[in-house]
Design a protein around this motif. Structure first.
Motif, PDB file in Angstrom:
ATOM      1  N   ALA A 296       3.715  -8.210 -55.914  1.00  9.69           N
ATOM      2  CA  ALA A 296       3.355  -7.631 -56.774  1.00  9.69           C
ATOM      3  C   ALA A 296       3.436  -5.987 -56.864  1.00  9.69           C
ATOM      4  CB  ALA A 296       2.047  -7.975 -57.468  1.00  9.69           C
ATOM      5  N   TYR A 297       3.375  -5.529 -55.691  1.00 11.10           N
ATOM      6  CA  TYR A 297       3.084  -4.030 -55.340  1.00 11.10           C
ATOM      7  C   TYR A 297       4.374  -3.580 -54.436  1.00 11.10           C
ATOM      8  CZ  TYR A 297      -1.106  -5.733 -57.129  1.00 11.10           C
ATOM      9  OH  TYR A 297      -2.277  -6.179 -57.803  1.00 11.10           O
ATOM     10  N   ALA A 298       5.405  -4.343 -54.698  1.00 14.06           N
ATOM     11  CA  ALA A 298       6.386  -3.897 -53.832  1.00 14.06           C
ATOM     12  C   ALA A 298       7.313  -2.658 -54.515  1.00 14.06           C
ATOM     13  CB  ALA A 298       7.235  -5.087 -53.240  1.00 14.06           C
ATOM     14  N   TYR A 299       7.745  -1.668 -53.959  1.00 15.83           N
ATOM     15  CA  TYR A 299       8.395  -0.576 -54.524  1.00 15.83           C
ATOM     16  C   TYR A 299       9.781  -0.302 -53.761  1.00 15.83           C
ATOM     17  CZ  TYR A 299       4.370   0.075 -57.518  1.00 15.83           C
ATOM     18  OH  TYR A 299       3.404  -0.065 -58.571  1.00 15.83           O
ATOM     19  N   GLY A 300      10.796  -1.105 -53.674  1.00  9.47           N
ATOM     20  CA  GLY A 300      11.890  -1.226 -52.985  1.00  9.47           C
ATOM     21  C   GLY A 300      12.934  -0.132 -53.435  1.00  9.47           C
ATOM     22  N   GLY A 301      13.702   0.459 -52.644  1.00  6.67           N
ATOM     23  CA  GLY A 301      14.574   1.574 -52.852  1.00  6.67           C
ATOM     24  C   GLY A 301      14.104   2.517 -53.804  1.00  6.67           C
ATOM     25  N   ALA A 302      14.870   2.753 -54.786  1.00  3.18           N
ATOM     26  CA  ALA A 302      14.331   3.931 -55.802  1.00  3.18           C
ATOM     27  C   ALA A 302      13.114   3.715 -56.735  1.00  3.18           C
ATOM     28  CB  ALA A 302      15.638   4.441 -56.803  1.00  3.18           C
ATOM     29  N   GLU A 303      12.584   2.666 -56.667  1.00  4.15           N
ATOM     30  CA  GLU A 303      11.381   2.333 -57.211  1.00  4.15           C
ATOM     31  C   GLU A 303      10.297   3.168 -56.543  1.00  4.15           C
ATOM     32  OE1 GLU A 303      10.998   0.173 -60.149  1.00  4.15           O
ATOM     33  OE2 GLU A 303      12.763   0.676 -59.955  1.00  4.15           O
TER      34      GLU A 303
ATOM     35  N   LEU B  87       1.504   6.919 -58.620  1.00  2.00           N
ATOM     36  CA  LEU B  87       0.884   6.233 -57.491  1.00  2.00           C
ATOM     37  C   LEU B  87      -0.086   7.123 -56.702  1.00  2.00           C
ATOM     38  CD1 LEU B  87       3.819   4.175 -56.016  1.00  2.00           C
ATOM     39  CD2 LEU B  87       1.677   2.928 -56.896  1.00  2.00           C
ATOM     40  N   HIS B  88       0.462   8.372 -56.611  1.00  3.00           N
ATOM     41  CA  HIS B  88      -0.408   9.456 -56.043  1.00  3.00           C
ATOM     42  C   HIS B  88      -0.965  10.620 -56.860  1.00  3.00           C
ATOM     43  CE1 HIS B  88       0.969   8.135 -52.185  1.00  3.00           C
ATOM     44  NE2 HIS B  88       1.886   7.558 -52.349  1.00  3.00           N
ATOM     45  N   ARG B  89      -1.268   9.989 -57.987  1.00  5.22           N
ATOM     46  CA  ARG B  89      -1.750  10.964 -58.805  1.00  5.22           C
ATOM     47  C   ARG B  89      -3.262  11.236 -58.360  1.00  5.22           C
ATOM     48  NH1 ARG B  89      -2.619   8.496 -64.508  1.00  5.22           N
ATOM     49  NH2 ARG B  89      -0.305   8.947 -64.715  1.00  5.22           N
ATOM     50  N   GLY B  90      -3.881  10.615 -57.590  1.00  4.80           N
ATOM     51  CA  GLY B  90      -5.300  10.795 -56.905  1.00  4.80           C
ATOM     52  C   GLY B  90      -5.226  11.719 -55.696  1.00  4.80           C
TER      53      GLY B  90
ATOM     54  N   GLN C 299       8.970   7.193 -46.109  1.00  3.05           N
ATOM     55  CA  GLN C 299       8.948   6.565 -47.474  1.00  3.05           C
ATOM     56  C   GLN C 299       8.678   4.842 -47.014  1.00  3.05           C
ATOM     57  OE1 GLN C 299      12.861   7.148 -49.159  1.00  3.05           O
ATOM     58  NE2 GLN C 299      12.476   9.339 -48.861  1.00  3.05           N
ATOM     59  N   GLU C 300       9.003   4.273 -45.977  1.00  2.00           N
ATOM     60  CA  GLU C 300       9.023   3.114 -45.672  1.00  2.00           C
ATOM     61  C   GLU C 300       7.655   2.588 -45.335  1.00  2.00           C
ATOM     62  OE1 GLU C 300       9.438  -1.115 -45.241  1.00  2.00           O
ATOM     63  OE2 GLU C 300      10.756   0.460 -46.476  1.00  2.00           O
ATOM     64  N   ALA C 301       7.041   3.575 -44.673  1.00  2.00           N
ATOM     65  CA  ALA C 301       5.243   3.468 -44.384  1.00  2.00           C
ATOM     66  C   ALA C 301       4.570   3.545 -45.518  1.00  2.00           C
ATOM     67  CB  ALA C 301       5.092   4.677 -43.427  1.00  2.00           C
ATOM     68  N   TRP C 302       5.051   4.205 -46.644  1.00  2.00           N
ATOM     69  CA  TRP C 302       4.263   4.440 -47.867  1.00  2.00           C
ATOM     70  C   TRP C 302       4.534   3.107 -48.537  1.00  2.00           C
ATOM     71  CZ3 TRP C 302       0.085   6.812 -48.732  1.00  2.00           C
ATOM     72  CH2 TRP C 302      -0.345   8.092 -48.384  1.00  2.00           C
ATOM     73  N   ARG C 303       5.785   2.481 -48.585  1.00  2.00           N
ATOM     74  CA  ARG C 303       6.198   1.186 -49.187  1.00  2.00           C
ATOM     75  C   ARG C 303       5.009   0.054 -48.688  1.00  2.00           C
ATOM     76  NH1 ARG C 303      11.623   3.064 -48.891  1.00  2.00           N
ATOM     77  NH2 ARG C 303      12.164   3.406 -51.032  1.00  2.00           N
ATOM     78  N   ARG C 304       5.149   0.242 -47.316  1.00  2.00           N
ATOM     79  CA  ARG C 304       4.060  -0.871 -46.822  1.00  2.00           C
ATOM     80  C   ARG C 304       2.633  -0.493 -47.097  1.00  2.00           C
ATOM     81  NH1 ARG C 304       6.103  -1.775 -40.471  1.00  2.00           N
ATOM     82  NH2 ARG C 304       8.017  -2.026 -40.895  1.00  2.00           N
ATOM     83  N   TYR C 305       2.196   0.630 -47.138  1.00  2.00           N
ATOM     84  CA  TYR C 305       0.888   0.970 -47.812  1.00  2.00           C
ATOM     85  C   TYR C 305       0.545   0.259 -49.192  1.00  2.00           C
ATOM     86  CZ  TYR C 305      -2.924   3.471 -49.693  1.00  2.00           C
ATOM     87  OH  TYR C 305      -4.285   3.887 -50.359  1.00  2.00           O
ATOM     88  N   HIS C 306       1.451   0.773 -49.881  1.00  2.00           N
ATOM     89  CA  HIS C 306       1.340   0.332 -51.334  1.00  2.00           C
ATOM     90  C   HIS C 306       1.406  -0.907 -51.475  1.00  2.00           C
ATOM     91  CE1 HIS C 306       1.161   4.317 -52.919  1.00  2.00           C
ATOM     92  NE2 HIS C 306       2.080   4.717 -52.341  1.00  2.00           N
ATOM     93  N   ALA C 307       2.358  -1.870 -50.568  1.00  2.00           N
ATOM     94  CA  ALA C 307       2.259  -3.156 -50.804  1.00  2.00           C
ATOM     95  C   ALA C 307       1.050  -4.193 -49.930  1.00  2.00           C
ATOM     96  CB  ALA C 307       3.458  -3.900 -50.384  1.00  2.00           C
TER      97      ALA C 307
ATOM     98  N   ALA D 141      -1.787  -2.007 -53.936  1.00  2.00           N
ATOM     99  CA  ALA D 141      -2.912  -2.793 -52.849  1.00  2.00           C
ATOM    100  C   ALA D 141      -3.941  -2.192 -52.935  1.00  2.00           C
ATOM    101  CB  ALA D 141      -2.396  -3.039 -51.690  1.00  2.00           C
ATOM    102  N   MET D 142      -4.216  -0.940 -52.894  1.00  2.00           N
ATOM    103  CA  MET D 142      -5.573  -0.091 -52.695  1.00  2.00           C
ATOM    104  C   MET D 142      -6.118  -0.301 -54.203  1.00  2.00           C
ATOM    105  SD  MET D 142      -6.538   3.814 -52.555  1.00  2.00           S
ATOM    106  CE  MET D 142      -6.153   3.821 -54.472  1.00  2.00           C
ATOM    107  N   GLU D 143      -5.356  -0.047 -55.166  1.00  2.00           N
ATOM    108  CA  GLU D 143      -5.976   0.042 -56.550  1.00  2.00           C
ATOM    109  C   GLU D 143      -6.475  -1.573 -56.925  1.00  2.00           C
ATOM    110  OE1 GLU D 143      -3.615   1.563 -59.396  1.00  2.00           O
ATOM    111  OE2 GLU D 143      -3.408   3.681 -58.480  1.00  2.00           O
ATOM    112  N   ARG D 144      -5.830  -2.330 -56.236  1.00  2.00           N
ATOM    113  CA  ARG D 144      -6.209  -3.921 -56.652  1.00  2.00           C
ATOM    114  C   ARG D 144      -7.360  -4.031 -55.797  1.00  2.00           C
ATOM    115  NH1 ARG D 144      -3.730  -8.854 -57.326  1.00  2.00           N
ATOM    116  NH2 ARG D 144      -5.579 -10.528 -57.711  1.00  2.00           N
ATOM    117  N   LEU D 145      -7.537  -3.734 -54.536  1.00  2.00           N
ATOM    118  CA  LEU D 145      -8.713  -3.820 -53.956  1.00  2.00           C
ATOM    119  C   LEU D 145     -10.086  -3.396 -54.768  1.00  2.00           C
ATOM    120  CD1 LEU D 145      -7.731  -3.374 -50.084  1.00  2.00           C
ATOM    121  CD2 LEU D 145      -8.400  -5.464 -51.511  1.00  2.00           C
ATOM    122  N   ASP D 146      -9.858  -1.999 -55.213  1.00  2.00           N
ATOM    123  CA  ASP D 146     -10.829  -1.312 -56.019  1.00  2.00           C
ATOM    124  C   ASP D 146     -11.300  -2.028 -57.281  1.00  2.00           C
ATOM    125  OD1 ASP D 146     -10.565   0.989 -54.309  1.00  2.00           O
ATOM    126  OD2 ASP D 146      -9.159   2.006 -55.569  1.00  2.00           O
ATOM    127  N   VAL D 147     -10.284  -2.604 -57.956  1.00  2.00           N
ATOM    128  CA  VAL D 147     -10.556  -3.230 -59.102  1.00  2.00           C
ATOM    129  C   VAL D 147     -11.336  -4.799 -58.805  1.00  2.00           C
ATOM    130  CG1 VAL D 147      -9.480  -4.723 -61.147  1.00  2.00           C
ATOM    131  CG2 VAL D 147      -8.742  -2.624 -60.582  1.00  2.00           C
TER     132      VAL D 147
END
Length: 260
Positions: A15-22, A30-33, A45-53, A245-251
């Motif tokens: 649900a939170y996978a951001y592959g390629g240009a996504e 995602l980084h407004r905060g 970039q890949e490390a952040w993809r893992r984080y977001h997912a 994923a972080m936002e999901r945990l917050d919610v």
């Protein structure tokens, strides 16, 4: 590669996978905060993809392997994982200590990077909550956390997450030692806490964690007097649409609080 010793994110990662240009397409939201710049390195970039997912272990390992430049993602992944998913108090404390140590190294190496200061403060703040605010104050962490957050905001005035953390800092000091001692000894003020929480929401109006920490701050500083306002903030947090994923945990945390 992640060793699998960390607990898994309990929701669907796809649900939170951001592959390629996504990733770049959604980066600003995602980084407004934290106002983290989009990384040039493919590895980061890949490390952040893992984080977001929600692959927090993989993100932490990939970030740490990249050296000081990757300590931001490593420390954020570690702090979020320790806060929400790690059950062992001893392991949680150890992980946060590791993040703090990386944070100190990042500040020394990258003093003009707002997130070097912020991610150190994030880990130190969570560590302080784990060992107790009283012990943290005795160790001098209160002053170091405040200094790091102040510097982060000096370098990046639109850093909503630093405003959240500084609001929480004022609230927790007051909650532990009282308004008078908190003000005289540490410079903690109720008005300052409210101002930081309000600025955070203005900068990042979709943030669940801004509402959660604002609600916690109101309960800590004012008790029953602000209970309805705190409950309203929790209800708003529970209705936010998570984009990672972080936002999901917050919610989910907000929903759990409302059920208690």
């Amino acid at each position: 590669m992640a060793t699998g010793s960390w607990a898994k994110f309990p929701h669907a990662r796809q649900a939170y996978a951001y592959g390629g240009a996504e990733l770049k397409k959604h980066w600003d939201r995602l980084h407004r905060g934290d106002c983290e710049p989009f990384p040039k390195s493919a590895a980061l970039q890949e490390a952040w993809r893992r984080y977001h997912a929600g692959d927090f272990e993989g993100a932490a390992e990939a970030g740490a392997a990249a050296g000081v430049e990757g300590y931001g993602v490593a420390n954020k992944a570690t702090a979020i994982y320790a806060t929400y998913l790690e059950k062992s108090a001893a392991k949680k404390t150890k992980l946060l200590e590791q993040a703090m140590n990386r944070g100190e190294e990042a500040i020394e190496s990258r003093p003009k990077d707002a997130n070097a200061h912020y991610f150190y403060a994030m880990a130190a703040g969570r560590y302080s909550q784990e060992i107790s605010i009283a012990k943290a104050l005795a160790q001098g962490l209160g002053g170091r956390i405040k200094a790091a957050l102040t510097q982060a905001l000096k370098l990046q005035a639109k850093h909503a997450d630093a405003h959240i953390a500084l609001g929480a800092w004022h609230a927790e000091i007051i909650g532990k030692v009282g308004a008078m001692v908190g003000g005289l000894t540490y410079g903690a003020k109720k008005d300052a806490a409210l101002e930081h929480f309000q600025k955070a929401l203005k900068l990042n109006p979709d943030s669940a964690i801004a509402r959660i920490e604002y609600a916690n701050g109101l309960a800590t500083m004012f008790g029953k007097e602000k209970l309805k306002e705190a409950e309203k903030l929790y209800a708003e947090a529970a209705k936010q649409k998570p984009l990672d994923a972080m936002e999901r945990l917050d919610v989910e945390a907000a929903k759990a609080e409302l059920e208690d």
